[in-house]
Design an enzyme around this catalytic site. Structure first.
Site, PDB file in Angstrom:
ATOM      1  N   TYR A  95     -28.852 -27.491 -58.275  1.00  0.00           N
ATOM      2  CA  TYR A  95     -28.521 -26.277 -59.016  1.00  0.00           C
ATOM      3  C   TYR A  95     -27.113 -25.846 -58.620  1.00  0.00           C
ATOM      4  O   TYR A  95     -26.759 -25.928 -57.435  1.00  0.00           O
ATOM      5  CB  TYR A  95     -29.540 -25.187 -58.629  1.00  0.00           C
ATOM      6  CG  TYR A  95     -29.674 -24.080 -59.633  1.00  0.00           C
ATOM      7  CD1 TYR A  95     -30.106 -24.338 -60.931  1.00  0.00           C
ATOM      8  CD2 TYR A  95     -29.377 -22.764 -59.282  1.00  0.00           C
ATOM      9  CE1 TYR A  95     -30.252 -23.315 -61.849  1.00  0.00           C
ATOM     10  CE2 TYR A  95     -29.534 -21.734 -60.194  1.00  0.00           C
ATOM     11  CZ  TYR A  95     -29.967 -22.011 -61.478  1.00  0.00           C
ATOM     12  OH  TYR A  95     -30.114 -20.992 -62.376  1.00  0.00           O
ATOM     13  N   ASN A 179     -37.084 -14.272 -67.047  1.00  0.00           N
ATOM     14  CA  ASN A 179     -37.422 -14.717 -68.398  1.00  0.00           C
ATOM     15  C   ASN A 179     -37.281 -13.646 -69.472  1.00  0.00           C
ATOM     16  O   ASN A 179     -36.601 -13.873 -70.464  1.00  0.00           O
ATOM     17  CB  ASN A 179     -38.826 -15.327 -68.409  1.00  0.00           C
ATOM     18  CG  ASN A 179     -38.841 -16.677 -67.715  1.00  0.00           C
ATOM     19  OD1 ASN A 179     -37.790 -17.268 -67.496  1.00  0.00           O
ATOM     20  ND2 ASN A 179     -40.023 -17.145 -67.348  1.00  0.00           N
ATOM     21  N   ASN A 207     -43.615 -21.460 -76.098  1.00  0.00           N
ATOM     22  CA  ASN A 207     -44.699 -20.948 -75.258  1.00  0.00           C
ATOM     23  C   ASN A 207     -44.274 -20.747 -73.804  1.00  0.00           C
ATOM     24  O   ASN A 207     -45.075 -20.416 -72.957  1.00  0.00           O
ATOM     25  CB  ASN A 207     -45.918 -21.880 -75.316  1.00  0.00           C
ATOM     26  CG  ASN A 207     -45.561 -23.289 -74.884  1.00  0.00           C
ATOM     27  OD1 ASN A 207     -44.511 -23.800 -75.278  1.00  0.00           O
ATOM     28  ND2 ASN A 207     -46.413 -23.912 -74.086  1.00  0.00           N
ATOM     29  N   SER A 208     -42.986 -20.943 -73.531  1.00  0.00           N
ATOM     30  CA  SER A 208     -42.486 -20.658 -72.182  1.00  0.00           C
ATOM     31  C   SER A 208     -42.419 -19.144 -71.972  1.00  0.00           C
ATOM     32  O   SER A 208     -42.607 -18.368 -72.912  1.00  0.00           O
ATOM     33  CB  SER A 208     -41.076 -21.250 -72.035  1.00  0.00           C
ATOM     34  OG  SER A 208     -40.178 -20.531 -72.860  1.00  0.00           O
ATOM     35  N   VAL A 210     -39.753 -17.367 -71.440  1.00  0.00           N
ATOM     36  CA  VAL A 210     -38.673 -16.852 -72.285  1.00  0.00           C
ATOM     37  C   VAL A 210     -39.130 -16.808 -73.736  1.00  0.00           C
ATOM     38  O   VAL A 210     -38.910 -15.818 -74.450  1.00  0.00           O
ATOM     39  CB  VAL A 210     -37.418 -17.732 -72.156  1.00  0.00           C
ATOM     40  CG1 VAL A 210     -36.356 -17.303 -73.149  1.00  0.00           C
ATOM     41  CG2 VAL A 210     -36.860 -17.662 -70.728  1.00  0.00           C
ATOM     42  N   ARG A 230     -44.343 -28.096 -78.202  1.00  0.00           N
ATOM     43  CA  ARG A 230     -44.686 -29.507 -78.161  1.00  0.00           C
ATOM     44  C   ARG A 230     -46.106 -29.671 -78.680  1.00  0.00           C
ATOM     45  O   ARG A 230     -46.985 -28.878 -78.342  1.00  0.00           O
ATOM     46  CB  ARG A 230     -44.612 -30.044 -76.717  1.00  0.00           C
ATOM     47  CG  ARG A 230     -43.188 -30.329 -76.277  1.00  0.00           C
ATOM     48  CD  ARG A 230     -43.181 -30.959 -74.905  1.00  0.00           C
ATOM     49  NE  ARG A 230     -43.644 -29.995 -73.898  1.00  0.00           N
ATOM     50  CZ  ARG A 230     -43.740 -30.277 -72.602  1.00  0.00           C
ATOM     51  NH1 ARG A 230     -43.429 -31.470 -72.158  1.00  0.00           N
ATOM     52  NH2 ARG A 230     -44.153 -29.359 -71.738  1.00  0.00           N
ATOM     53  N   ARG A 232     -49.852 -31.045 -79.025  1.00  0.00           N
ATOM     54  CA  ARG A 232     -50.849 -31.463 -78.037  1.00  0.00           C
ATOM     55  C   ARG A 232     -51.702 -32.565 -78.629  1.00  0.00           C
ATOM     56  O   ARG A 232     -51.994 -32.542 -79.834  1.00  0.00           O
ATOM     57  CB  ARG A 232     -51.775 -30.274 -77.696  1.00  0.00           C
ATOM     58  CG  ARG A 232     -51.408 -29.447 -76.474  1.00  0.00           C
ATOM     59  CD  ARG A 232     -50.015 -28.904 -76.492  1.00  0.00           C
ATOM     60  NE  ARG A 232     -49.802 -27.968 -75.370  1.00  0.00           N
ATOM     61  CZ  ARG A 232     -48.625 -27.464 -75.040  1.00  0.00           C
ATOM     62  NH1 ARG A 232     -47.540 -27.804 -75.724  1.00  0.00           N
ATOM     63  NH2 ARG A 232     -48.511 -26.626 -74.032  1.00  0.00           N
ATOM     64  N   PHE A 332     -26.637 -19.812 -71.878  1.00  0.00           N
ATOM     65  CA  PHE A 332     -26.876 -18.534 -71.202  1.00  0.00           C
ATOM     66  C   PHE A 332     -27.495 -18.808 -69.843  1.00  0.00           C
ATOM     67  O   PHE A 332     -28.486 -19.539 -69.728  1.00  0.00           O
ATOM     68  CB  PHE A 332     -27.807 -17.643 -72.025  1.00  0.00           C
ATOM     69  CG  PHE A 332     -28.007 -16.293 -71.394  1.00  0.00           C
ATOM     70  CD1 PHE A 332     -27.040 -15.307 -71.517  1.00  0.00           C
ATOM     71  CD2 PHE A 332     -29.150 -16.020 -70.645  1.00  0.00           C
ATOM     72  CE1 PHE A 332     -27.207 -14.065 -70.914  1.00  0.00           C
ATOM     73  CE2 PHE A 332     -29.322 -14.775 -70.034  1.00  0.00           C
ATOM     74  CZ  PHE A 332     -28.347 -13.806 -70.174  1.00  0.00           C
ATOM     75  N   TRP A 333     -26.898 -18.224 -68.848  1.00  0.00           N
ATOM     76  CA  TRP A 333     -27.366 -18.389 -67.473  1.00  0.00           C
ATOM     77  C   TRP A 333     -27.638 -17.002 -66.934  1.00  0.00           C
ATOM     78  O   TRP A 333     -26.724 -16.254 -66.614  1.00  0.00           O
ATOM     79  CB  TRP A 333     -26.294 -19.105 -66.653  1.00  0.00           C
ATOM     80  CG  TRP A 333     -26.736 -19.506 -65.282  1.00  0.00           C
ATOM     81  CD1 TRP A 333     -28.013 -19.582 -64.803  1.00  0.00           C
ATOM     82  CD2 TRP A 333     -25.891 -19.912 -64.208  1.00  0.00           C
ATOM     83  NE1 TRP A 333     -28.015 -20.013 -63.504  1.00  0.00           N
ATOM     84  CE2 TRP A 333     -26.729 -20.223 -63.108  1.00  0.00           C
ATOM     85  CE3 TRP A 333     -24.516 -20.049 -64.048  1.00  0.00           C
ATOM     86  CZ2 TRP A 333     -26.220 -20.636 -61.882  1.00  0.00           C
ATOM     87  CZ3 TRP A 333     -24.022 -20.471 -62.835  1.00  0.00           C
ATOM     88  CH2 TRP A 333     -24.865 -20.774 -61.766  1.00  0.00           C
TER      89      TRP A 333
END
Lengths: 405, 405
Positions: A95, A179, A207-208, A210, A230, A232, A332-333
């Protein structure tokens, strides 16, 4: 015996000996539930690392004592701290923002405490502290402060006070800084909105943490959303996830396969009333081919913001997207944003917590790891290690048992 | 015989017959140097295409007559028109902006005139034309007007008058609208400059028309430049090109190989005084790996503007460039910009021509194709076809022989 006082289990801390203040508790027999003496000394444990590597290999628990706060110092006990993917990358040394390693906690090797986010409760304050008092809840003003510890000695200036904790849980406050803040700023800062209910954003990784925050903010602000997840193998599970996101306020939920399928162009055109309703920003945490596929559905002249790269692939942009469609690509960080805009961060946090208090912001699914005085390092580091895995039932969080009197 | 008057070579044009106004000259024997009758009819030739394809296959010369201008109409004879790569892409049908094909010029099939840029001289004006008079020089206000023709009948509102043509050549004015405007807007619109002489831009394709314009504008504005060119096998030729660009005001000139070599990071750090002098914008017309290599030397938070893709490869952006370095990637399309900002375009053109007049803007190297009344279509279309080739001695331009009395 006035300067030395026995604790349950035989721990002794000398107020007269600064050298002992951060002495490793590893040398003391530890078997008690009280972590604070009547002299104000706090016994703490921190999840530290002295070299970069896989969390399971490099994390260790370091015990130390914290002296009573003086001046603008504050002692905080942590309540809930999430385990974010960036925290893991930081421990792995991959990182860009690297924490300072030092021996301030009394470690043999210079070490850093893991974690960047979390909520704590003020236990005691120094004599010149004006803005905080015992019982207040605080979040970190900056990144890199190391939140994975039972207690923290910190200067008042490094904390944001939660002005009104009524109706809020530690989980809600402890997970607000990364998030939800990311979703909030990406939606607001990279597009100009009319808030008339006829505008869209599109995102992958919907679905995260964020993604879920963005859906709910969009719903509150009258911005419709196309949400990509994603697919399933288990279609029942897939539908359940879709329904869950619809429940949060998603306008449309599709899989990556559907996004990249040939019917999607017409489908999105239909949703956006023949393109009259613009798709004004894209939020990308996947990158690679799925990221480029997402950009295809942005309206001309708009921006795709990248905040992650789960596919680990670069974004291969055809020049036509840049030149003729005039799309803009940036990133964006949240760490840098938070460090550069502490006041705006406070506003953002307060606004999200107000929505939370009003029931407009649902709790994210979490996998809790309870952290008590005797929790083994293997338990803690396994919770960290597991965070970069694939499908999880929820975000990893440390919840701290109440150890103090 | 008052309405019909013989021209040299036997061409007759009826003022009374509107149907004949755009009648193809292919039906007339053509062998004379005069293209205008005393009734004001102008004989014109245009390089047209009715279907998309390679220029050598689809271009044809179409002869037609232009009636005297009325109302706000203007008749212009073209002086110099460049052949830009985008013009070729447009004929190939691979350009997003497609010209309208119609039969207004009397072609059998609906057709479009090639070319988008150029300077012309006003020959005659309609009675309500206020801003133009015979002898004025004009450039096109919009793209897609079709400049590859000896003469053009056009409404006054579609032309920009060159306010002061003193000291300017048709080549200088005829090539100002695309490349110099592109360089000017990309430098100014995507960075905030202090103009203190301690700022940089970086570009590839530095010996292109845009590249040369950017170098000279940088020199005038006190912006230093790192200029990347393709290396030549013949190192003497390479050095000659480097010297040529240094002569225009380039601060540094390097090859693609040097840019991607491992010593470049330290070299650029040295040039920019340890990074204290920022590299504030990147101009990219190559894309692919060289484009990404260019972006690596931009200062954090700045923008790379793509205006071409000579490598025909996408720009594969690592997420870290977007997230951690916060670089922005976008494109510039001078056609759209011109069409959206006609007033700003006029200002830009005027400013560049003022620099030209003051000797601050050197002529670009050109390969002239002289266009006379009898020039064969094969000569004209070969000039167009050759524009997308590799190394050229200069930009292809049509220069029109003076045919009128």
């Amino acid at each position: 015996m006035t300067a030395l006082r026995p604790l349950a289990g035989g721990l002794r801390v000398s107020a007269a000996s600064p050298a002992l203040r951060h002495r490793s508790l590893a040398t003391f027999p530890l078997d008690r539930r009280r972590t604070i003496t009547s002299y104000g000394y706090t016994q703490a444990k921190s999840l530290v690392y002295s070299k970069y590597g896989e969390p399971k290999d490099v994390l260790s628990v370091h015990g130390h004592s914290i002296s009573p706060p003086s001046g603008s110092g504050v002692v905080v006990r942590m309540l809930t701290c999430p385990i974010n993917p960036a925290d893991v990358n930081q421990i792995q040394g991959v990182y860009p923002s690297k924490p300072e390693m030092n021996t301030l906690l009394g470690t043999t090797e210079p070490a850093a405490v893991g974690g960047n986010e979390g909520v704590g409760e003020v236990m005691s304050v120094g004599s010149s502290v004006k803005g905080l008092q015992k019982g207040d809840w605080v979040v970190m003003k900056y990144t890199g402060m190391g939140t994975w510890r039972t207690h923290m000695a910190v200067d008042e200036s490094q904390l944001h006070k939660i002005e009104d904790k009524t109706g809020l849980s530690p989980l809600q406050v402890g997970t607000v800084s990364v998030n939800p803040c990311t979703a909030y700023r990406m939606l607001l800062d990279f597009a100009t909105w009319g808030f008339r209910g006829d505008e869209w954003f599109i995102q992958n990784g919907a679905n995260s943490g964020v993604g879920r925050a963005a859906i709910q903010l969009g719903r509150e602000w009258g911005i419709k959303s196309i949400n990509v997840i994603r697919g399933r193998e288990d279609k029942t599970e897939e539908q359940k996830l879709k329904d869950e996101l619809y429940g949060l306020g998603a306008t449309q939920v599709i899989t990556e396969e559907e996004l990249q399928g040939k019917g999607m162009k017409d489908q999105i055109k239909e949703w956006t009333r023949g393109g009259r309703e613009e798709v004004k920003v894209g939020l990308n945490c996947v990158g690679g081919k799925p990221g480029v596929a997402l950009a295809k559905f942005l309206s001309p002249g708009t921006t795709m913001v990248t905040y992650g790269a789960m596919s680990k692939q670069p974004l291969a942009l055809p020049a036509s997207m840049l030149i003729f469609k005039e799309l803009k690509f940036t990133g964006f960080w949240v760490s840098r944003w938070s460090d550069n805009h502490p006041d705006l961060k406070k506003q953002t946090v307060d606004d999200i917590l107000q929505l939370t208090r009003n029931g407009k912001f649902k709790d994210i699914p979490v996998e809790e790891c309870s952290w008590g005085w005797d929790t083994e390092v293997s338990t803690l580091s396994a919770a960290v290690q597991g965070t970069l895995g694939g499908f999880r039932a929820g975000k990893g969080v440390f919840t701290f048992e109440k150890l103090d009197v």
